[in-house]
Design an enzyme around this catalytic site. Structure first.
Site, PDB file in Angstrom:
ATOM      1  N   GLU A  34       1.002  -0.710  -0.318  1.00 31.21           N
ATOM      2  CA  GLU A  34       0.089  -0.578  -0.218  1.00 31.21           C
ATOM      3  C   GLU A  34       0.762   1.154  -0.116  1.00 31.21           C
ATOM      4  O   GLU A  34       1.098   2.627   1.038  1.00 31.21           O
ATOM      5  CB  GLU A  34      -1.264   0.093   1.321  1.00 31.21           C
ATOM      6  CG  GLU A  34      -1.614  -0.707   1.349  1.00 31.21           C
ATOM      7  CD  GLU A  34      -2.883  -1.364   2.502  1.00 31.21           C
ATOM      8  OE1 GLU A  34      -2.852  -0.064   3.529  1.00 31.21           O
ATOM      9  OE2 GLU A  34      -4.236  -1.207   1.720  1.00 31.21           O
TER      10      GLU A  34
ATOM     11  N   GLU B 297      -6.727  -7.658  -0.823  1.00 32.35           N
ATOM     12  CA  GLU B 297      -7.112  -7.906   0.547  1.00 32.35           C
ATOM     13  C   GLU B 297      -8.567  -7.575   0.722  1.00 32.35           C
ATOM     14  O   GLU B 297      -9.133  -6.379   0.209  1.00 32.35           O
ATOM     15  CB  GLU B 297      -6.302  -6.769   1.072  1.00 32.35           C
ATOM     16  CG  GLU B 297      -4.298  -7.289   1.801  1.00 32.35           C
ATOM     17  CD  GLU B 297      -4.231  -5.920   2.676  1.00 32.35           C
ATOM     18  OE1 GLU B 297      -5.162  -5.489   3.754  1.00 32.35           O
ATOM     19  OE2 GLU B 297      -2.927  -6.284   3.044  1.00 32.35           O
TER      20      GLU B 297
HETATM   21  C1  GAL Z   1      -3.983  -2.436   5.369  1.00 33.48           C
HETATM   22  C2  GAL Z   1      -3.009  -3.295   4.814  1.00 33.48           C
HETATM   23  C3  GAL Z   1      -3.062  -4.748   6.158  1.00 33.48           C
HETATM   24  C4  GAL Z   1      -3.748  -4.431   7.348  1.00 33.48           C
HETATM   25  C5  GAL Z   1      -5.048  -4.088   6.878  1.00 33.48           C
HETATM   26  C6  GAL Z   1      -5.813  -3.908   7.952  1.00 33.48           C
HETATM   27  O1  GAL Z   1      -4.443  -1.243   4.630  1.00 33.48           O
HETATM   28  O2  GAL Z   1      -2.356  -3.889   3.815  1.00 33.48           O
HETATM   29  O3  GAL Z   1      -1.912  -4.995   5.837  1.00 33.48           O
HETATM   30  O4  GAL Z   1      -2.766  -3.983   8.606  1.00 33.48           O
HETATM   31  O5  GAL Z   1      -4.478  -2.738   5.987  1.00 33.48           O
HETATM   32  O6  GAL Z   1      -5.799  -5.391   8.244  1.00 33.48           O
END
Ligand code: GAL
Length: 844
Positions: free
Chosen positions: A181, A250
């Site tokens: 990110e 994600e």
């Molecule tokens: C995302 C990040 C993950 C984790 C998630 C929240 O932005 O890439 O590593 O932190 O948020 O659980």
């Protein structure tokens, strides 16, 4: 001639292999291409250090059974390189074993190498020593940082190559990620950020893994890396080049918990809706973050204030048990998506409007046939739509999947899966012979382990994060003539901290504590203090509760008592103690003596805990023994009787515990409408975390040592060991919707599409059977699992039907139709079947 032929085949073989080396995984505008085939892939994040190696196979097999093709994990630099050049790949950090387990299960892996990972993991995955490399600046165009990052990246790639773990070598890794990110930070840093991002991409490519690299959340990702999306929804995302596939790295299945906060939950109907929406808009790779969240053992939780549990409301719960209906509903979704795979990978969708907020996405592959997704974005109402001359009922905020453009095999809002009702049941094991030891704070004396300096020092610089604790001690002389000794108001002590928590001691007594918050780490302790005439000892125990894991240049953020420390209300006004001489002690005496380990406990004299408990003493070490409970259910410690501290079993750190109560709003939530973490949280007014996972593999059959360090005071004799059990299961399914609001459609009058027959499915764990039906009602039952009651309509045959079909079985399915229950108990009413059952362990 013969030798010429041999030469020819040798050359062919070399070419063939070279081809394999480069082409086993590639991509095009539609999808990742594995061995020549475009694939729609379902992936699930399981972070290896968040469970124990003996759990890995079970977690991965459950993921596979849930329809997952790829296991995704970050790589945790600070776990692997605790000090420069000193590598650790054992136990929970045995990355090779983890990936081989994935391979053995026949699944692929996505290796998110970072090495910045965020992940609610201590310091975002960076080793703390990295912060002290001269001239370093994290995640930017900085030579010392880039050198270290390249060193670790190459170390990991070479290690995995040496075990043939990349798909190009016949291994499971089909994809790797560099950075995490970065887009937002890149924009903030301008040219430097851009240079670093381009460097990272090229550095990654130079490792020659033979499989594609991704970067998430950065639109400037250079070719040939693929930029990917992270979020609760990603249907609007498009890759930065038309020749790259649409990947979602994600898909957040829930959210993390903070100490002091409630537990966020994400309704599975909304998650399934988001995934189906992503797929219908051309997405071909979805990774659930997390599929199994697990536990932040030891001091691995990021922060500050991330709880030890990283459950995440994921399909597999913290303990590795199947969370229903999330797991089962997603499994059905994956099956439905896979039925459409041939159409999804070969055609672009044709989109038609079925209504104001309704659409059809139809994929016509060249090979013939078609697959369709019918969507209703309306948050309030279900509708009937006309598609291909048939009517379909779409509940609000839902998508139906029709692999053959006719039959609905899945609707995201119709959950036919059971609810598992997890309980923490007594293990009937006594934790015995509690003894305590008082962490000695008497000392202002310099016994060699302390450091004296003028002024207040930054905490992590002192501790290098080898401990959560740093003592700041000083003394102050108060004149007996001060007017507050003669009827005036007591002076006020003010302590300014940059984070994260402080316990304040005056003349050896704990007088109060103060804490920061995750969003505002700085806080101030303010309290009237009963100082005495003459010398007063002030001792501040400053505590780190997980280092920052997110935010621009978080490596430069300070922790600890940075002042001011001031005594207000003296005759002279205020007395600033900030610039005085302070004595520092890094960590606890008990830590230095290794009291948490079986080898260290005998270094002090322990006393019977009863005395310590009666006085609710702060800063106490407690120890006791227990035998391992029988059975194989996961175990946890119920720590409700304790305040704040850390706990170890047989020398292994279970993690930080803290009985802090959740504030916030917990309301009943609807699955419809956009999800945000506060929308569906539970547990307000309860401890943010009460149970702490004790991995079975850390136990011996008898005499297991439990040690804890309690900061403020609590009663260890009330700590109990519980078993996490899924004994009660529930399911609730409606009969086919018939009374849903009719949508205005032309060409009305064509046949109504009947849905597949809805069924209630009940399933106990593999070694269990359904031992009783504790509630069953076909009609209009009300309430939720654990509190169902009959409504005004109830088929009296309900219980008999369920008992006949289910008792004694490990699983059963019961149709939700009038005919199954004898006759319609209330015509023209939309009915449902609610069932609650008990699972019991089978004797053989
Ligand atoms: C995302 C990040 C993950 C984790 C998630 C929240 O932005 O890439 O590593 O932190 O948020 O659980």
């Amino acid at each position: 001639m013969k030798s010429l032929m041999v030469l020819f085949w040798m050359v062919m073989l070399v070419f063939y292999n070279a081809d394999l080396m480069q082409c086993s995984v590639s991509y095009d505008r539609k999808a990742l291409v594995i061995n020549g085939q475009r694939r729609v892939l379902i992936s699930g994040s399981i972070h290896y250090p968040r469970s124990t190696p003996d759990m890995w196979e079970d977690l991965i097999m459950k993921a596979k059974d849930g329809g997952v093709d790829v296991i995704d994990t970050y790589v945790f630099w600070n776990g692997h390189e605790p000090s420069p050049g000193n590598y650790h790949f054992e136990g929970r950090y045995d990355l090779v074993r983890f990936l081989k387990t994935v391979q053995k299960a026949g699944l692929y892996a996505h290796l998110r190498l970072g090495p910045y990972v965020c992940a609610e993991w201590n310091f975002g995955g960076f080793p703390v020593w990295l912060k002290y490399v001269p001239g370093i600046s994290f995640r930017t165009d900085n030579e010392p940082f880039k050198m270290a990052m390249q060193g670790f990246t190459e170390k990991i790639v070479n290690l995995l190559k040496s075990h043939n773990l990349f798909e190009s070598q016949g291994g499971p890794i089909i994809l790797s990620q560099i950075e995490n990110e970065y887009g937002k930070l890149r924009m903030k840093l301008g040219q430097e950020g851009y240079n670093y991002m381009s460097w990272a991409a090229h550095m990654a490519l130079s490792t020659q893994t033979g499989v594609p690299w991704t970067m998430c959340k950065d639109d400037e990702t250079p070719d040939p890396l693929i930029n990917t999306c992270n979020g609760f929804y990603c249907h609007q995302f498009t890759p930065n080049k038309p020749y790259k596939p649409k990947l979602w790295t994600e898909a957040w299945t829930g959210w993390f918990t903070e100490f002091g906060g409630p537990k966020p939950q994400r309704p599975v109907q909304d998650l399934a809706f988001a995934v189906a929406r992503f797929i219908q808009t051309g997405g071909t790779f979805v990774n659930y973050y997390m599929y199994h969240g697990g536990t932040n053992f030891g001091r691995t939780a990021g922060g500050p204030f991330i709880t030890t549990s990283y459950d995440y409301d994921a399909p597999l719960d913290e303990y590795g048990l199947i969370r229903q209906p999330k797991y089962g509903h997603l499994k059905q979704l994956h099956k439905a998506i896979k039925l459409c795979e041939p159409a999804l990978v070969s055609a672009d969708p044709i989109v038609t409007h079925l209504g104001d907020q309704q659409q059809a996405y139809v994929f016509y592959p060249e090979s013939g046939g078609c697959s369709a997704f019918l969507s209703n974005y309306d948050k309030e109402s279900g509708v009937r739509v006309l598609f291909n001359n048939r009517h379909y009922s779409l509940p609000p905020w839902s998508i139906s999947i029709l692999p053959d453009c006719r039959n609905v095999v899945f609707n995201t809002a119709k959950v036919g899966e059971q609810t598992s009702h997890m309980e923490m049941l007594p293990s009937n094991v006594q934790i015995q012979s509690w003894e305590s030891y008082n962490e000695d704070i008497s000392a202002l004396d310099n016994d060699g382990s302390t450091i004296t300096a003028r002024g207040l020092l930054e905490q992590i610089n002192m501790t290098r994060d080898r401990t959560d604790y740093l003592w700041y001690k000083t003394s102050v002389h108060i004149n007996s003539l001060e007017s507050f000794f003669h009827g005036g108001e007591l002076p006020t002590l003010i302590v300014g901290s940059a984070g994260h928590a402080v316990h304040v001691f005056l003349n050896g007594q704990l007088i109060g504590s103060a804490f920061g918050a995750r969003k505002s780490r700085r806080f101030t302790f303010t309290q009237k203090v009963n100082v005495r005439p003459g010398t007063n000892k002030i001792a501040l125990l400053s505590i780190a509760v997980g280092l920052q894991n997110v935010g621009g240049h978080f490596e430069s953020w300070n922790t600890g008592i940075l002042g001011p420390v001031v005594l207000h209300g003296l005759d002279q006004g205020k007395l600033d103690l900030s610039r005085k001489k302070w004595t520092y002690q890094i960590g606890l005496k008990g830590e230095t003596m290794n009291l948490a380990s079986p080898n260290g406990i005998s270094s002090v004299e322990w006393m019977d805990s009863k005395i310590a408990v009666q006085e609710q003493q702060p800063l106490m070490w407690h120890k006791a023994y227990f035998d391992a409970p029988e059975g194989n259910e996961p175990l946890a410690l119920d720590m409700r009787s304790m305040g704040k501290g850390q706990v170890w079993i047989n020398g292994e750190s279970i993690g930080r515990y803290w009985t802090t109560y959740a504030t916030g709003e917990c309301r009943r939530c609807s699955y419809t409408g956009r999800f945000q973490p506060p929308k569906c949280q539970v547990g307000c007014g309860k401890p943010s975390q009460r149970w702490y996972h004790v991995p079975r593999s850390w136990l011996k059959p008898t005499r297991n040592l439990i040690v804890l360090f309690e900061e403020t005071g609590g009663d260890p004799t009330k700590i109990s060991l519980v078993k996490r059990s899924m004994n009660t299961i529930c399911a609730q399914v409606s009969e086919t919707h018939r009374t849903i609001k009719s949508f205005q459609v032309e060409n009305y009058g064509s046949t109504t599409q009947e849905f597949y027959i809805p069924k209630v499915h009940l399933q106990c764990a593999p070694n269990q059977h359904i031992s009783s039906i504790t509630f069953a009602s076909f009609g209009t039952p009300v309430g939720t699992c654990g509190s169902f009651t009959e409504g005004s309509c109830h088929a009296s045959t309900s219980n008999d039907v369920l008992e006949k079909k289910c008792l004694g079985k490990q699983s059963c399915a019961v149709s939700v139709t009038n005919s199954n229950f004898g006759k319609d108990p209330c015509p023209n009413v939309l009915k449902r079947l609610s069932v609650q059952a008990l699972c019991a362990y089978s004797t053989n």
